[in-house]
Write an enzyme that holds these catalytic residues in place. Structure first.
Site, PDB file in Angstrom:
ATOM      1  N   HIS A 303       0.846  -1.193   0.000  1.00 17.22           N
ATOM      2  CA  HIS A 303       0.000   0.000   0.000  1.00 17.22           C
ATOM      3  C   HIS A 303       0.879   1.239   0.000  1.00 17.22           C
ATOM      4  CE1 HIS A 303      -3.004   2.949   1.233  1.00 17.22           C
ATOM      5  NE2 HIS A 303      -3.879   2.094   0.742  1.00 17.22           N
ATOM      6  N   ASP A 360      -8.086  -4.870  -0.308  1.00 16.81           N
ATOM      7  CA  ASP A 360      -8.621  -5.673  -1.412  1.00 16.81           C
ATOM      8  C   ASP A 360      -8.329  -7.168  -1.283  1.00 16.81           C
ATOM      9  OD1 ASP A 360      -9.823  -3.579  -2.806  1.00 16.81           O
ATOM     10  OD2 ASP A 360      -7.896  -2.939  -3.610  1.00 16.81           O
TER      11      ASP A 360
HETATM   12  N1  ACO Z   1       4.054  -7.575  -4.966  1.00 15.57           N
HETATM   13  C1  ACO Z   1       5.393  -7.608  -5.132  1.00 15.57           C
HETATM   14  N2  ACO Z   1       6.201  -6.547  -4.938  1.00 15.57           N
HETATM   15  C2  ACO Z   1       5.611  -5.403  -4.558  1.00 15.57           C
HETATM   16  C3  ACO Z   1       4.232  -5.290  -4.366  1.00 15.57           C
HETATM   17  C4  ACO Z   1       3.437  -6.446  -4.581  1.00 15.57           C
HETATM   18  N3  ACO Z   1       2.121  -6.379  -4.416  1.00 15.57           N
HETATM   19  N4  ACO Z   1       3.930  -4.021  -4.002  1.00 15.57           N
HETATM   20  C5  ACO Z   1       5.089  -3.361  -3.973  1.00 15.57           C
HETATM   21  N5  ACO Z   1       6.119  -4.190  -4.302  1.00 15.57           N
HETATM   22  C6  ACO Z   1       7.546  -3.862  -4.309  1.00 15.57           C
HETATM   23  C7  ACO Z   1       7.919  -3.036  -5.521  1.00 15.57           C
HETATM   24  O1  ACO Z   1       8.289  -3.845  -6.608  1.00 15.57           O
HETATM   25  C8  ACO Z   1       9.072  -2.225  -4.965  1.00 15.57           C
HETATM   26  O2  ACO Z   1      10.208  -3.064  -4.916  1.00 15.57           O
HETATM   27  P1  ACO Z   1      11.688  -2.435  -5.127  1.00 15.57           P
HETATM   28  O3  ACO Z   1      11.895  -1.502  -3.992  1.00 15.57           O
HETATM   29  O4  ACO Z   1      12.593  -3.609  -5.116  1.00 15.57           O
HETATM   30  O5  ACO Z   1      11.677  -1.742  -6.461  1.00 15.57           O
HETATM   31  C9  ACO Z   1       8.658  -1.948  -3.538  1.00 15.57           C
HETATM   32  O6  ACO Z   1       7.794  -3.034  -3.182  1.00 15.57           O
HETATM   33  C10 ACO Z   1       7.913  -0.635  -3.357  1.00 15.57           C
HETATM   34  O7  ACO Z   1       6.849  -0.640  -4.306  1.00 15.57           O
HETATM   35  P2  ACO Z   1       6.187   0.663  -4.926  1.00 15.57           P
HETATM   36  O8  ACO Z   1       5.495   0.293  -6.182  1.00 15.57           O
HETATM   37  O9  ACO Z   1       7.202   1.762  -4.967  1.00 15.57           O
HETATM   38  O10 ACO Z   1       5.159   0.975  -3.784  1.00 15.57           O
HETATM   39  P3  ACO Z   1       3.996   1.974  -3.855  1.00 15.57           P
HETATM   40  O11 ACO Z   1       3.753   2.347  -2.454  1.00 15.57           O
HETATM   41  O12 ACO Z   1       4.249   3.057  -4.830  1.00 15.57           O
HETATM   42  O13 ACO Z   1       2.794   1.099  -4.465  1.00 15.57           O
HETATM   43  C11 ACO Z   1       0.896  -0.261  -4.604  1.00 15.57           C
HETATM   44  C12 ACO Z   1       1.684   0.755  -3.759  1.00 15.57           C
HETATM   45  C13 ACO Z   1       0.593   0.333  -5.982  1.00 15.57           C
HETATM   46  C14 ACO Z   1      -0.414  -0.519  -3.883  1.00 15.57           C
HETATM   47  C15 ACO Z   1       1.729  -1.549  -4.730  1.00 15.57           C
HETATM   48  O14 ACO Z   1       2.022  -2.073  -3.460  1.00 15.57           O
HETATM   49  C16 ACO Z   1       1.020  -2.602  -5.595  1.00 15.57           C
HETATM   50  O15 ACO Z   1       1.173  -2.581  -6.815  1.00 15.57           O
HETATM   51  N6  ACO Z   1       0.231  -3.535  -4.970  1.00 15.57           N
HETATM   52  C17 ACO Z   1      -0.547  -4.504  -5.715  1.00 15.57           C
HETATM   53  C18 ACO Z   1      -1.830  -3.872  -6.232  1.00 15.57           C
HETATM   54  C19 ACO Z   1      -2.830  -3.623  -5.123  1.00 15.57           C
HETATM   55  O16 ACO Z   1      -3.094  -4.472  -4.296  1.00 15.57           O
HETATM   56  N7  ACO Z   1      -3.439  -2.418  -5.144  1.00 15.57           N
HETATM   57  C20 ACO Z   1      -4.479  -2.037  -4.165  1.00 15.57           C
HETATM   58  C21 ACO Z   1      -3.961  -1.025  -3.181  1.00 15.57           C
HETATM   59  S1  ACO Z   1      -5.228  -0.623  -2.006  1.00 15.57           S
HETATM   60  C22 ACO Z   1      -6.224   0.427  -2.828  1.00 15.57           C
HETATM   61  O17 ACO Z   1      -5.827   1.175  -3.662  1.00 15.57           O
HETATM   62  C23 ACO Z   1      -7.664   0.414  -2.529  1.00 15.57           C
END
Ligand code: ACO
Length: 426
Positions: A303, A360
């Site tokens: 998140h 979610d």
């Molecule tokens: N699975 C695997 N790796 C992940 C995930 C995941 N679900 N989420 C983040 N990471 C990793 C990224 O690859 C990144 O790794 P790195 O540092 O080696 O490059 C690190 O964790 C940070 O990720 P970011 O994308 O920079 O995190 P951000 O806070 O910007 O993204 C997000 C948040 C978009 C929710 C992300 O965690 C994601 O894509 N999750 C899956 C989709 C999801 O469940 N969305 C619903 C969110 S709740 C809502 O909106 C209602």
């Protein structure tokens, strides 16, 4: 502390500081371009406060979520969704009389104009329900162009939208099944009414189960607001240009649909199904999510704000446990989800990045248990989020010193060059 200092080259700049009731102080950089010739760069606006708001507070480090100062756990335990909707829109919990009045408005405005029913037939049968919802909501302005201002009148506008969105969602489901629509009933509560409109039919009487009604209220409360997330920012962006309420909410619906945002609840179920079909090989998919050579992520994990367990996911997980056993649903996808969480939360990749299940992850399983099809899961989220979007639109529209949201950029394209006529181009 009322100001911060910023040094660039030999020059020192004083920047005002904005204080919150809770949470982080903010450095006001709005005059930095004029004083220092600089803009701030914040990819994804992840560390930028775009407004002052008194609606919702999220403390991502400690997993805290409050609407108008009330903890999500208390609201889920003690309130109906309609009460929470009133709280968000008005900033205070309703008295019994106020709640009755608001419920009456919800009943009185639950129908959609009969002409709008023709719209449904224009969509191909396999249209995504989020596409239908967003189009229908923006169309509402053509039928109900008067957005009533002032707190008492705005009640009607808010109730109209909250009520009609539920009707639109249920009608679009019925149309997608080729079944006759079921009209809203005045004797049913908001959530019971929705379930009845969705699942009752001339050939099969749907029995409303009060455990399911309670769980639906709780899920909608979990979804009701979440401060400046992607879809709410879309709503506020449109509102800042003095865009009308329906257009703004429609923009919010479109943003919510994305799979990194609310669309993740559909993506979670699809992912769990894929793992289930692949012999339930959870470790394989955890490894895949860690591998940066592909775009696969664990949906429902991570998140932008919560770097701790999402309090909504905690509540949804408990609710999964209780509801599924009460209504006797045995969903193999719940077992996969539990296993996935267990494996991921022991893995250093997820621990070091503070990636926990988000709202979610478990909510889709609950909606499935109620009979909601997978492609409608994000619609359920949108129905729940509506009071929050309405409150955020109202707050933006009422700000006397409100500015149109118009961020800057760091331009990285070509510098200006001489025009090349077509016959001289290489
Ligand atoms: N699975 C695997 N790796 C992940 C995930 C995941 N679900 N989420 C983040 N990471 C990793 C990224 O690859 C990144 O790794 P790195 O540092 O080696 O490059 C690190 O964790 C940070 O990720 P970011 O994308 O920079 O995190 P951000 O806070 O910007 O993204 C997000 C948040 C978009 C929710 C992300 O965690 C994601 O894509 N999750 C899956 C989709 C999801 O469940 N969305 C619903 C969110 S709740 C809502 O909106 C209602």
């Amino acid at each position: 502390m009322s100001s911060a200092q910023f040094k660039f080259g030999e020059n020192l700049f004083v920047l005002p500081v904005v204080s919150p009731t809770d949470g982080y102080m903010g450095i006001d950089v709005s005059r930095l371009r004029e004083s220092a010739g600089l803009v701030t760069y914040d990819n994804g606006m992840a560390n930028t406060a775009v407004c002052k708001s008194s609606i919702t507070y999220v403390d991502g480090e400690n997993g805290i979520l409050c609407y108008r100062g009330y903890g999500i756990e208390d609201l889920v335990e003690h309130c109906s969704f309609v009460e929470v909707a009133y709280l968000l829109v008005h900033g205070k919990l309703p008295t019994k009389e106020e709640l009755n009045q608001f419920s009456t408005y919800l009943n009185e405005h639950s129908m959609i104009h009969e002409d709008m029913q023709h719209f449904f037939t224009g969509f191909p049968p396999n249209s995504h329900p989020m596409a239908i919802l967003s189009a229908m909501v923006t169309s509402l302005f053509s039928f109900y162009p008067h957005i009533m201002e002032g707190d008492a009148n705005f009640d009607i506008t808010a109730a109209r939208l909250i009520s009609k969105v539920r009707t639109i969602a249920a009608f679009s489901y019925k149309k997608s099944r080729g079944q006759p629509v079921v009209y809203p009933r005045h004797d049913l509560s908001y959530c019971a009414n929705f379930l009845n409109m969705m699942f009752n039919s001339p050939v099969k009487n749907y029995e409303i189960n009060h455990h399911v009604v309670k769980a639906l209220n709780q899920l909608f409360i979990l979804h009701a607001d979440h401060e400046q997330n992607c879809s709410t920012t879309a709503v506020r962006l449109v509102a800042s240009a003095r865009g009308n309420l329906y257009a703004a909410i429609s923009a919010g619906i479109s943003a919510l649909w994305g799979s990194l945002h609310g669309g993740a609840n559909q993506a979670v179920i699809e992912m769990l199904q894929m793992i289930y079909d692949d012999c339930g090989d959870v470790p394989k998919y955890v490894e895949l999510a860690k591998n940066k050579e592909n775009r696969f992520r664990l949906m429902g994990f991570g998140h932008a704000v919560y770097k701790n367990y999402d309090p909504r996911a905690k509540i949804a997980k408990t609710l999964c446990d209780t509801l599924l056993s009460i209504i006797n649903v045995n969903d193999p996808l719940l077992d996969i989800a539990l296993k996935l969480e267990e494996v991921a939360l022991k893995d250093d990749y997820f621990i070091s990045r503070k990636l926990y299940p988000n709202v979610d992850f478990y909510t889709g399983i609950l909606y499935r248990a109620m009979g909601v099809p997978t492609n409608m899961l994000t619609v359920m989220f949108a129905i729940g989020r509506l009071p929050g979007w309405i409150a955020q639109w109202k707050e933006t529209a009422e700000q006397v010193d409100g500015k149109i949201i118009r961020p800057r950029q760091i331009y990285i394209g070509p510098s200006r060059s001489g025009f090349v006529p077509i016959d001289k181009r290489m």
